[in-house]
Design an enzyme around this catalytic site. Structure first.
Site, short mmCIF file in Angstrom:
data_model
loop_
_atom_site.label_atom_id
_atom_site.label_comp_id
_atom_site.label_asym_id
_atom_site.label_seq_id
_atom_site.Cartn_x
_atom_site.Cartn_y
_atom_site.Cartn_z
N SER A 10 -18.71 -34.38 -31.11
CA SER A 10 -18.79 -35.27 -30.06
C SER A 10 -18.21 -34.16 -28.64
O SER A 10 -18.95 -34.84 -27.52
CB SER A 10 -18.41 -36.55 -29.85
OG SER A 10 -16.87 -36.46 -30.20
N SER B 92 -15.20 -33.17 -34.47
CA SER B 92 -15.77 -33.28 -33.16
C SER B 92 -15.36 -32.20 -32.21
O SER B 92 -15.90 -32.03 -31.13
CB SER B 92 -15.64 -34.62 -32.46
OG SER B 92 -16.72 -35.43 -32.69
N LYS C 120 -12.28 -33.41 -22.20
CA LYS C 120 -13.28 -34.35 -22.64
C LYS C 120 -13.14 -35.33 -21.91
O LYS C 120 -11.99 -35.98 -21.66
CB LYS C 120 -13.06 -34.26 -24.13
CG LYS C 120 -14.13 -35.32 -24.75
CD LYS C 120 -14.07 -35.10 -26.34
CE LYS C 120 -15.16 -35.99 -26.97
NZ LYS C 120 -14.92 -36.18 -28.63
N1 GLN Z 1 -19.82 -37.03 -35.89
C1 GLN Z 1 -18.84 -37.77 -36.35
C2 GLN Z 1 -19.11 -39.09 -35.91
O1 GLN Z 1 -20.08 -39.23 -35.42
C3 GLN Z 1 -17.39 -37.36 -35.81
C4 GLN Z 1 -17.17 -37.67 -34.51
C5 GLN Z 1 -15.99 -37.20 -34.07
O2 GLN Z 1 -15.21 -36.48 -34.70
N2 GLN Z 1 -15.42 -37.90 -32.98
O3 GLN Z 1 -18.41 -40.01 -36.18
#
Ligand code: GLN
Length: 492
Positions: A160, A184, A85
């Site tokens: 994400s 994420s 990532k």
């Molecule tokens: N979707 C969540 C956010 O927008 C979690 C994102 C993540 O785990 N990086 O913060």
């Protein structure tokens, strides 16, 4: 079966037996990427030349091990093509975090997790797309482009770590690293029909993981099956003096935990995790999966996590508060992008941030700055921290009665591109079932457990207590090996 469809453990066996080479395997993956990534758009940066060089070196190492009779010592990741990532630093390789502000940033250092992959002689195919600074649940917040779900190209892969999940699902790598601050790794794994493991906070070093919310961030793995997730976790876990929150406990042999046995295992089912508004097909598949675990001999116990409803508001105070502090470093001086025509320092900082950050990141910075501001700190941030403790206590009490907890990973299957981008609250709701785990610092996995009417994958989440990865993997493996869901492939 084609090379690109192999799991890591299958590829490792073939490499060891000399039936395939890492160069062949890597080339097969690169060919696949060329064939489908124009549509899937999982990769932000592809590194074909260096990947083939690394594969050659891995082949040489395997040949040497064979000559010297050391094949059984070969690391299971030697010669295995992986993706990272783009929020995890790889020395000398652009690391954008899906943001314009880091468009030109090339880290001068290596993340510890990546260093460990190099030590195992893994092959790095490229960096995968993500929501800007990992803020999002659909990968649509990437400043570059949206990644698409390999099961249906009109839908999101989740986020994400959507690029990593989509790359694994589309056979564009054998496994990948992601990061999980509120879901994420697990949510995109669920939406893409792959396995996603979020380790305990402190299990994997965060050194070189670009910070979003430091008390919640953790590097996790995306894989085609549970055994591969165990292998990847074993490779990257461990204490690291460069991350003061990494914990010095020995790394168990996670693969050895995969004995397929759940007889007598107490599996908690939290009543708060089956809520109104969740997609009926998700509830059906997850309940059937829990039944299936019971059929394998697990003891199903109803548990309660009474503060679950506060997880979302608590997360959206704490995560933005920490993000606003972490993102203060992008001032146009130290890293990446800077406006060219600034009249003075203040103008440079203001306009660099204005142009460099996207809408969601700005929203979080504003929310976080507000929550931390004098006069509001006690009412918001401090109170959120107190409720966080209550959420953690819910889990402590539940894990006194059960070894693992089973529930849905996400309330819905993959939604359509564009469906939620203009409605942040709807987007945030995508993580109602994953956020609590980060607030409590515990571990969990998402594994495929069925499909909805439209053929989109559903994920089963299995949570464990801090450093309970073995129990989580054991339960997940027992489920997986007695089902076929993980073997289905998207119709690409
Ligand atoms: N979707 C969540 C956010 O927008 C979690 C994102 C993540 O785990 N990086 O913060």
């Amino acid at each position: 079966m084609s090379l690109r469809e192999l799991t890591i453990h299958e590829a490792h066996r073939l490499l060891r037996q000399g039936e395939i080479s890492s160069v062949e395997l890597t080339q097969a993956l690169l060919d696949r990427i060329l064939a489908v990534d124009n549509e899937v758009k999982a990769y932000l940066c592809l590194m074909p030349e260096s990947a083939l060089e690394e594969a050659q070196q891995a082949d040489a190492a395997i040949a040497a091990a064979r000559r010297e009779g050391r094949l059984q010592e070969l690391h299971p990741l030697t010669g295995i093509p992986l993706a990272i990532k783009d929020i995890i630093c790889v020395q000398g390789v652009p690391t954008t975090c899906g943001s314009r502000i880091l468009e030109e940033f090339i880290p001068p250092f290596e993340a510890t997790a990546v260093e460990k992959l190099w030590a195992a002689r893994a092959v790095l195919l490229g960096k995968t797309n993500c929501d800007e600074f990992a803020m999002g649940s659909s990968t649509e917040n990437s400043a570059y482009f949206a990644t698409r779900n390999p099961w249906d190209l009109t839908r999101v892969p989740g986020g994400s770590s959507g690029g990593s999940a989509a790359a694994v699902a589309a056979d564009e790598c054998l496994g990948a690293l992601g990061s999980d601050t509120g879901g994420s790794v697990r949510q995109p794994a669920s939406l893409c029909g792959v396995v996603g493991l979020k380790p305990t906070y402190g299990r994997v070093s965060r050194y070189g993981l670009v910070a979003f919310a430091s008390s919640l961030d953790q590097i996790g793995v995306l894989a085609k099956d549970v055994a591969d997730a165990a292998l990847l976790l074993g490779a990257i876990a461990g204490y690291d003096w460069r991350d003061s929150t990494s914990v010095d406990v020995p790394v168990p042999d996670y693969v050895a935990a995969l004995d397929g046995e759940v007889r007598g295992l107490r599996v908690g089912v939290p009543r708060e995790y089956f809520i109104e508004g969740m997609q009926p097909a998700v509830e059906r598949a997850v309940r059937a999966a829990i039944e299936h675990l019971a059929g394998l001999g697990a003891e199903i116990v109803e548990v309660s996590l009474p503060h679950t409803e506060y997880a979302l508001p608590v997360y959206y105070l704490i995560a933005p508060a920490e993000a606003s502090a972490n993102l203060a470093r992008y001032d146009g001086v130290k890293y990446g992008y800077r406006v060219a025509d600034a009249v003075d320092l203040d103008d440079a900082t203001r306009r660099t941030r204005q142009l460099g950050f996207g809408a969601e990141v700005k929203r979080r910075i504003m929310l976080g700055t507000y929550a931390l501001s004098a006069g509001y700190y006690d009412a918001y941030y401090l109170r959120a921290q107190r409720v966080r403790t209550l959420i953690k206590r819910d889990f402590d009490e539940a894990f006194a009665r059960v070894e693992v907890i089973a529930c849905p990973t996400s309330p819905t299957t993959a939604f359509r591109l564009g469906e939620k981008v203009d409605d942040p609250l709807q987007m945030y709701l995508s993580d109602v079932f994953t956020l609590s785990m980060n607030l409590a610092g515990i571990c969990g996995i998402s594994i495929p457990c069925g499909f909805d009417e439209e053929g989109l994958p559903v994920g089963l989440q299995i949570m464990g207590p801090a450093f309970g990865e073995e129990a989580v993997l054991r339960a997940a493996y027992a489920y997986e090996r007695s089902t076929e869901w993980h073997k289905r492939r998207p119709p690409l």
